[in-house]
Design an enzyme around this catalytic site. Structure first.
Site, mmCIF file in Angstrom:
data_model
loop_
_atom_site.group_PDB
_atom_site.id
_atom_site.type_symbol
_atom_site.label_atom_id
_atom_site.label_comp_id
_atom_site.label_asym_id
_atom_site.label_seq_id
_atom_site.Cartn_x
_atom_site.Cartn_y
_atom_site.Cartn_z
ATOM 1 N N ILE A 1 4.924 3.650 2.871
ATOM 2 C CA ILE A 1 4.635 2.480 2.032
ATOM 3 C C ILE A 1 4.584 1.284 2.965
ATOM 4 O O ILE A 1 5.558 0.981 3.656
ATOM 5 C CB ILE A 1 5.709 2.264 0.955
ATOM 6 C CG1 ILE A 1 5.869 3.518 0.103
ATOM 7 C CG2 ILE A 1 5.360 1.065 0.076
ATOM 8 C CD1 ILE A 1 7.044 3.448 -0.867
ATOM 9 N N ASN B 1 0.731 8.452 0.910
ATOM 10 C CA ASN B 1 1.459 9.708 0.791
ATOM 11 C C ASN B 1 2.577 9.836 1.818
ATOM 12 O O ASN B 1 3.565 10.537 1.568
ATOM 13 C CB ASN B 1 0.497 10.891 0.935
ATOM 14 C CG ASN B 1 -0.410 11.042 -0.272
ATOM 15 O OD1 ASN B 1 0.044 11.365 -1.358
ATOM 16 N ND2 ASN B 1 -1.696 10.793 -0.083
ATOM 17 N N ASP C 1 0.856 -1.186 0.000
ATOM 18 C CA ASP C 1 0.000 0.000 0.000
ATOM 19 C C ASP C 1 0.894 1.239 0.000
ATOM 20 O O ASP C 1 1.526 1.555 1.007
ATOM 21 C CB ASP C 1 -0.910 -0.012 1.230
ATOM 22 C CG ASP C 1 -1.756 1.243 1.341
ATOM 23 O OD1 ASP C 1 -2.079 1.830 0.289
ATOM 24 O OD2 ASP C 1 -2.093 1.632 2.473
ATOM 25 N N ALA D 1 -7.105 3.730 -5.237
ATOM 26 C CA ALA D 1 -6.983 2.281 -5.069
ATOM 27 C C ALA D 1 -7.018 1.876 -3.604
ATOM 28 O O ALA D 1 -7.526 0.806 -3.257
ATOM 29 C CB ALA D 1 -5.680 1.796 -5.720
ATOM 30 N N ASP D 2 -6.493 2.725 -2.729
ATOM 31 C CA ASP D 2 -6.512 2.406 -1.299
ATOM 32 C C ASP D 2 -7.933 2.364 -0.747
ATOM 33 O O ASP D 2 -8.259 1.541 0.119
ATOM 34 C CB ASP D 2 -5.663 3.407 -0.524
ATOM 35 C CG ASP D 2 -6.081 4.858 -0.750
ATOM 36 O OD1 ASP D 2 -6.690 5.152 -1.796
ATOM 37 O OD2 ASP D 2 -5.781 5.704 0.113
ATOM 38 N N ARG D 3 -8.812 3.232 -1.282
ATOM 39 C CA ARG D 3 -10.208 3.242 -0.836
ATOM 40 C C ARG D 3 -10.930 1.973 -1.294
ATOM 41 O O ARG D 3 -11.726 1.394 -0.541
ATOM 42 C CB ARG D 3 -10.911 4.485 -1.360
ATOM 43 C CG ARG D 3 -10.359 5.778 -0.791
ATOM 44 C CD ARG D 3 -10.905 6.997 -1.520
ATOM 45 N NE ARG D 3 -12.337 7.192 -1.255
ATOM 46 C CZ ARG D 3 -13.078 8.086 -1.892
ATOM 47 N NH1 ARG D 3 -12.546 8.840 -2.858
ATOM 48 N NH2 ARG D 3 -14.354 8.221 -1.593
ATOM 49 N N THR E 1 -2.741 10.624 5.645
ATOM 50 C CA THR E 1 -2.434 11.991 5.245
ATOM 51 C C THR E 1 -3.724 12.752 4.979
ATOM 52 O O THR E 1 -3.860 13.925 5.316
ATOM 53 C CB THR E 1 -1.543 11.990 3.991
ATOM 54 O OG1 THR E 1 -0.367 11.212 4.254
ATOM 55 C CG2 THR E 1 -1.132 13.399 3.608
#
Length: 255
Positions: free
Chosen positions: A12, A9, A6, A108-110, A133
């Site tokens: 990682i 901002n 993942d 993509a994270d959502r 962030t």
């Protein structure tokens, strides 16, 4: 064994899965200016501290909100494991339908967090709060439909804006304040950031409950780097730190 990544901002995050079991997690700070050899050295240190060998990792998937870091990830995974990294896009094969238009506008994270939440609480109405962030608050209907959500500045980002956008206000370390009022500027800023953030999330969830879910209860799941600061406040029902990684693993199974 699967490697899920993942790219956020600020950090990682890497997760190592064997079947559906998360074996290990490590993080590297996100730095757009890193050269491949520097990033490779950081990765080497972390991956071999976990005693995993090259041949054990056979698949890799990544969600990224920092496209500038994608090349480094692809290169280092190819270098160490001789495999290609699949970058999560909105056209995934998933049990969750994305109702937002255009679909590729959704981070993509959502998508990964919503997928992880639905896999943990299948069939339930969900509100997924990811505090990093930025803080995202997303609605998932009956564990099957990503309806959309809201995006607000995260606490660290808001703190930086106050410090950089004013002449005299200091930058503060983000933590849970001892009391709601501050006797110093730093205490006042911290209190305002913390309780202002809590209030914003609470109000967004209240309106989601009223306008989206009607009279059916929506379970609030929180994740992200600062979500633990709000544990035991009644703000959400459950805190799952590695929700995005769990979602990425689930997506890899489905594809």
């Amino acid at each position: 064994m699967n490697l899920v990544i993942d790219i956020g901002n600020s950090t990682i995050k890497f997760g190592l899965f064997s079947s559906r079991t998360l074996l290990s997690v490590f993080e590297i700070n996100t730095n757009n200016g890193l050269k491949l050899e520097d990033f490779s050295s950081l990765f080497h240190t972390n991956i071999y501290e976990k005693n995993f060998k090259n041949g054990e990792i056979t698949r890799a998937i990544c969600s990224s909100v920092v496209p500038e870091m994608n090349f480094l990830i692809k290169a280092v995974i190819r270098q160490y494991f001789n495999i290609e990294t699949w970058f999560l896009q909105s056209d995934i094969l998933s049990d969750i339908k994305i109702s937002c238009k255009p679909e590729n506008s959704i981070g993509a994270d959502r998508i990964a967090a919503a997928t992880g939440a639905a896999s943990i609480m299948p069939g339930r109405n969900l509100i997924v709060v990811d505090m990093g962030t930025v803080t995202t608050v997303d609605a998932v209907l009956s564990g099957k439909e990503f309806a959309g959500g809201t995006i607000i500045p995260g606490m660290n980002l808001a703190a930086q804006a106050l410090a950089h956008g004013t002449s005299k206000l200091p930058c503060v370390e983000i933590k849970r304040p001892e009391k709601v009022y501050g006797a110093t500027n730093k205490e006042a800023i911290l209190s305002g950031l913390y309780y202002g953030h809590a209030g914003a999330i609470k109000e967004i969830c209240r309106i989601f409950q009223k306008e989206i879910f009607k009279k059916k209860k929506a379970y609030i799941i929180a994740t992200g780097g600062i979500a633990n600061l709000f544990e035991n406040t009644g703000l959400f029902d459950v805190f799952i730190p590695e929700l995005v990684l769990i979602g990425l693993q689930k997506i890899l199974e489905q594809n």
